[in-house]
Design an enzyme around this catalytic site. Structure first.
Site, PDB file in Angstrom:
ATOM      1  N   ASP A 220       0.883  -1.108   0.112  1.00  0.00           N
ATOM      2  CA  ASP A 220      -0.004   0.041   0.048  1.00  0.00           C
ATOM      3  C   ASP A 220       0.939   1.359  -0.005  1.00  0.00           C
ATOM      4  O   ASP A 220       1.904   1.430   0.750  1.00  0.00           O
ATOM      5  CB  ASP A 220      -1.059  -0.015   1.385  1.00  0.00           C
ATOM      6  CG  ASP A 220      -2.071   1.110   1.163  1.00  0.00           C
ATOM      7  OD1 ASP A 220      -2.933   0.899   0.482  1.00  0.00           O
ATOM      8  OD2 ASP A 220      -1.848   1.979   2.359  1.00  0.00           O
ATOM      9  N   GLU A 268      14.600 -15.438   0.560  1.00  0.00           N
ATOM     10  CA  GLU A 268      14.934 -16.519   1.305  1.00  0.00           C
ATOM     11  C   GLU A 268      14.010 -17.673   1.463  1.00  0.00           C
ATOM     12  O   GLU A 268      14.183 -18.696   1.888  1.00  0.00           O
ATOM     13  CB  GLU A 268      14.938 -16.112   3.150  1.00  0.00           C
ATOM     14  CG  GLU A 268      16.045 -14.985   3.471  1.00  0.00           C
ATOM     15  CD  GLU A 268      15.529 -14.326   4.790  1.00  0.00           C
ATOM     16  OE1 GLU A 268      14.731 -14.566   5.456  1.00  0.00           O
ATOM     17  OE2 GLU A 268      16.298 -13.359   5.095  1.00  0.00           O
TER      18      GLU A 268
END
Ligand code: GLC
Ligand code: CA
Length: 558
Positions: A220, A268
């Site tokens: 956002d 990751e």
């Protein structure tokens, strides 16, 4: 509607959502505004269990991913974009266990989940903001937000004349006399992204949801986090002349350092988590957000903001494909979301008499004067535009209810409105509630199947006729069109390329995609001959090799 075969029957599922690091590049992503989707416990507010109960519907619709608007604890000063706690579920929507059940069921159905993340501001009920208010000016607690002394005698004037996006001043005074910055509502204090604690906490949040299986994030106000606030602050007038990269509040280059750190976190995971930026920036600055070492993808609102016009669409499509090549990302397309008037309605509103741009005029719906809306024309055009979008390379973002051809709900009494833009711009802007009305699932019943007892925003009587139940199984319904289009798209979607085809008319766009299929859209006003080929799908009735005005067709051409 003319159809060849039944693409739904032959559709392939997206497969194991764990596989394929590139799943997002051409995904059809369906936005759910959770409080208005499905209410499982009958309290009038949509919830996570409600979403879980509708997963068969999502699977039959054929979307690749769900983007879930904020579901975090919130006082709903801004529809959930005022977050009290980034690592929990609003108790009115369920629990973390409900979240885990929902994501597991989505994944079982081959649907990924993109969570909305709101990093520019927290809510004023967030524990950090409460601590900031309890602490003294200059304290580390205040340094997580943007506090300033006021101007004038006793600092009684705000630190600058800036206006918030929702209207009214962007500064709010606290009892000890200091002011804090809120670019949106006063209940949404802006976080200070120069503070390492803020950065570390969001990394923790990214891991928290990624560990729970969230596949990606919609970020956002992604262009707002980095700010450069000098002393004294520039005035609104001084800000007006600033070019890209020079504005102290928006689209600063340093914001990409934040996203580079996030990218390392995303990598990751296997597959890497994805992100899409909500960044209202100049189109040529969008590539920075979409860069593979940044968020990876960015919304393009260009088509959403465009007039219904063939030449304009063509230019936007070509430009966006070029931007995507520049960033290494894929393009994104969207016509509707929770912030704008639904596109079926936009396209049915009168074109301004002065011939000026349509953009912004959709707010004609505001101010109590409802202009003559041509519902049929609007829906016809929306269906055509959507079918064009679904044929384009890149990701398509869809907003709940557009698959039913829903129009904006204009008839919400003032007393029921919720959007802060309505309250902060009295009589000028009607706000965004009209696209956030709970979905109609059945022809009748107290809330058209949304829940057992009413809906938190009132639904109009015409909702029954456009409910899932009413459209289910009807060949000509918008729901059937979306299902067929999404299923076919899955089978046809190849490399992210298109080749324009010459058409004799300026009002007709046609392009071919790798694999030998093409899309043709007739923006009208006259019927036009269809190109040679086998008709696969059309947004309206097609007969005798002729494409009517405001209609799109897909054809197999080789
Ligand atoms: C984004 C959201 C909008 C919200 C605003 C503030 O633009 O899409 O709904 O009001 O940010 O968070
Ligand atoms: Ca509920």
């Amino acid at each position: 509607m003319a159809l060849a075969g039944d693409p739904v029957a032959g559709a392939e599922r997206a497969g194991d959502p764990g596989a394929g690091a590139d799943w997002w590049r051409q995904a059809a992503v369906y936005q759910i505004y959770p409080r208005s989707y499905a209410d499982a416990n009958g309290d009038g507010i949509g919830d996570l269990a409600g979403i879980t109960s509708r997963i068969p519907y999502l699977a039959s619709l054929g979307v690749d991913a769900v983007w879930l608007s904020p579901f975090y604890p919130s006082a709903l000063a801004d529809g959930g974009y005022d977050v009290d706690d980034y690592r929990d579920v609003d108790p009115r929507l369920g629990t973390l266990d409900d979240f885990d059940r929902m994501i597991a069921a989505l994944h079982d159905a081959g649907i990924r989940l993109v969570a909305d993340l709101v990093p520019n501001h927290s809510s004023d009920r967030h524990e950090w903001f409460r601590a900031a208010l309890a602490a003294a000016p200059g304290s580390p607690e205040r340094a997580r937000y943007i506090f300033r002394d006021g101007l004038g005698p006793h600092g009684a004037l705000p630190p600058s004349d800036w206006q918030s996006i929702f209207g009214g001043p962007a500064w709010q005074r606290v009892p000890d006399g200091q002011w804090y910055l809120h670019l949106f509502a006063p209940e949404q204090p802006d976080l200070n992204w120069d503070n390492p604690e803020v950065r570390a906490d969001f990394v923790r949040t990214l891991r928290f949801w990624s560990d729970r299986g969230v596949d990606g994030f919609r970020v956002d106000v992604a262009h707002g986090l980095a700010k450069r606030l000098t002393d004294p602050l520039p005035s609104t007038e001084e800000l007006a002349g600033l070019g890209p990269g020079a504005h102290p509040l928006w689209d600063r280059d340093e914001v990409h350092d934040i996203y580079a750190e996030w990218r390392r976190v995303f990598q990751e995971y296997d597959p890497p988590r994805t992100a899409v930026a909500e960044a209202w920036v100049e189109p040529d600055r969008r590539a920075r957000y979409a860069h593979p070492e940044g968020l990876g993808q960015a919304f393009s609102f260009d088509l959403l903001e465009a007039d219904y016009d063939a030449a304009g669409f063509r230019r936007i499509i070509a430009d966006n494909l070029a931007f995507a090549r520049k960033s290494g990302s894929s393009t994104t397309w969207v016509f509707s979301n929770h912030d704008v008037v639904r596109h079926a309605t936009r396209y049915g509103l009168p074109v301004p008499a002065d011939g000026g741009p349509q953009k912004g005029r959709e707010w004609l719906l505001s101010g109590g004067i409802e202009p003559a809306l041509d519902r049929e024309r609007g829906l016809r055009r929306a269906r055509a535009a959507t079918l064009l979008m679904l044929a384009l390379p890149g990701s398509a973002y869809l907003y709940q209810g557009e698959e039913l051809g829903l129009h904006e709900v204009a008839e919400i009494p003032d007393k029921d409105r919720q959007d802060p833009t309505f309250f902060r711009n009295a009589g000028v802007e009607i706000g965004r509630d009209g696209c956030r009305v709970p979905l109609p699932w059945t022809r009748d019943g107290s809330s058209f199947g949304f829940g057992a007892d009413g809906a938190h925003l009132p639904q109009p009587t015409w909702f029954g006729a456009v409910s899932v139940e009413a459209e289910e199984g009807h060949d000509a319904s918008t729901l059937s069109l979306y299902r067929r289009a999404l299923a076919l798209r899955r089978r046809l979607q190849g490399p992210e390329e298109l080749r324009w085809r010459d058409t004799d008319r300026a009002s007709v766009l046609a392009f071919e995609r790798p694999g030998g299929w093409c899309a043709v859209m007739n923006f009208g006003p006259d019927a036009t001959p269809l190109p040679e080929g086998e008709l696969l799908l059309a947004s309206g009735p097609v007969a005798d090799g002729v494409l009517p005005p405001d209609t799109t067709a897909w054809l197999r051409v080789r």
